[in-house]
Design an enzyme around this catalytic site. Structure first.
Site, PDB file in Angstrom:
ATOM      1  CE  LYS A 127     -20.610   1.796   9.865  1.00  0.00           C
ATOM      2  NZ  LYS A 127     -20.735   0.440   9.257  1.00  0.00           N
ATOM      3  CB  THR A 172     -21.516   7.367   2.495  1.00  0.00           C
ATOM      4  OG1 THR A 172     -22.023   6.064   2.773  1.00  0.00           O
ATOM      5  CG2 THR A 172     -20.001   7.329   2.448  1.00  0.00           C
ATOM      6  CE  LYS A 174     -19.266  -3.223   4.773  1.00  0.00           C
ATOM      7  NZ  LYS A 174     -20.126  -3.111   5.984  1.00  0.00           N
ATOM      8  NE  ARG A 221     -27.473  -1.434  -0.938  1.00  0.00           N
ATOM      9  CZ  ARG A 221     -28.029  -0.378  -0.343  1.00  0.00           C
ATOM     10  NH1 ARG A 221     -29.345  -0.324  -0.203  1.00  0.00           N
ATOM     11  NH2 ARG A 221     -27.288   0.606   0.106  1.00  0.00           N
ATOM     12  CG  ASP A 236     -18.288  -1.712   9.045  1.00  0.00           C
ATOM     13  OD1 ASP A 236     -17.817  -0.938   9.904  1.00  0.00           O
ATOM     14  OD2 ASP A 236     -19.042  -1.329   8.128  1.00  0.00           O
ATOM     15  CG  ASP A 267     -20.808   1.741  25.174  1.00  0.00           C
ATOM     16  OD1 ASP A 267     -20.835   2.461  26.192  1.00  0.00           O
ATOM     17  OD2 ASP A 267     -21.659   0.871  24.937  1.00  0.00           O
TER      18      ASP A 267
END
Length: 248
Positions: free
Chosen positions: A68, A130, A39, A222, A66, A71
């Site tokens: 996102k 999240t 990703k 992470r 990714d 617009d």
């Protein structure tokens, strides 16, 4: 749910690092079997551009880009066409932009793929991040729906215009499954091997819990990339999520 879904992917590893050298080191370390899906998010793509996508593709990784997008429809259409030409596998758009924007994004993605002679990426809609909870939804965004109702609404919007699926917390999976078709993809971030560590995520689950709730794919950053042994961390998470299933 019993974790039974039509398709389940190997874990998607969020390579959220600052430099090409750090990214390439992780690509090389994670060149294992089965390979994770890589990703690439805003930090890396804005800093390194298409070069970092090509570096991952050279090593045989599937790519989840990714970004996102959010617009006006024309801008999203053009941006998605550029993404479509990259030959990546998954990408994202905000469901909050509405059906006109979602439709424009999907059309642009498919047009770009045709121009490049590649398969179009699966387009996934962001429902609610999240890091959002009911308090933020009500007090800051002034949304009267509950978090679950908001996520269900966004999932239905995405499905109605032909998107492949959504990005959502695993906690919302049962609710989304109630209002979408069985093959609608639900990809879930907020994955932590230990629930004692949340970082900046508010709605987290373990890989095994995501599996049981019916996730099609998990996004983990992470806990893998900042581990002392990224390969061991990835393999442990992969095994917990896929168990004895054949990976996709």
């Amino acid at each position: 749910m019993g974790g039974k879904v039509l398709k389940r992917y190997v874990p998607m590893v969020a390579i959220d690092v600052a430099t090409k050298e750090e990214a390439v080191k992780l690509f090389d370390e994670l060149d294992v079997t089965p390979k994770p899906i890589v990703k690439i998010g805003m930090e890396m793509y804005y800093g390194l551009g298409q070069e970092i996508v090509r570096e991952a593709q050279k090593r045989g990784f599937k790519i989840f880009l990714d970004l996102k997008l959010y617009d006006i429809p024309n801008t999203v259409h053009r941006a998605m066409a550029a993404i479509g030409r990259l030959g990546i596998d998954f990408t994202t758009i905000h469901a909050a932009g509405g059906t006109e924007m979602l439709t424009a994004g999907l059309a642009g993605l498919e047009e770009g793929a045709v121009q490049a002679g590649v398969q179009p990426a699966k387009l996934l809609a962001i429902t609610q991040l999240t890091s959002i909870d009911d308090e933020i939804l009500h007090d800051q965004q002034h949304v009267d729906l509950s978090l679950i109702e908001s996520v269900q609404n966004y999932a239905q919007l995405a499905e109605s215009v032909g998107l492949a699926g959504v990005i959502c917390s695993a906690h919302e999976l049962p609710a989304i499954r109630q209002v979408t078709r069985p093959d609608f993809l639900c990809i879930t971030p907020g994955i932590r091997p230990s629930l004692a560590v949340h970082d900046d995520q508010k709605r987290v689950v373990t890989p095994a819990q995501a599996r049981e709730l019916g996730s099609n794919g998990i996004v983990v950053g992470r806990p893998i990339t900042q581990s002392a042994d990224p390969v061991a961390a990835y393999q442990q998470i992969q095994q917990a999520f896929l168990a004895n299933e054949e990976e996709k």
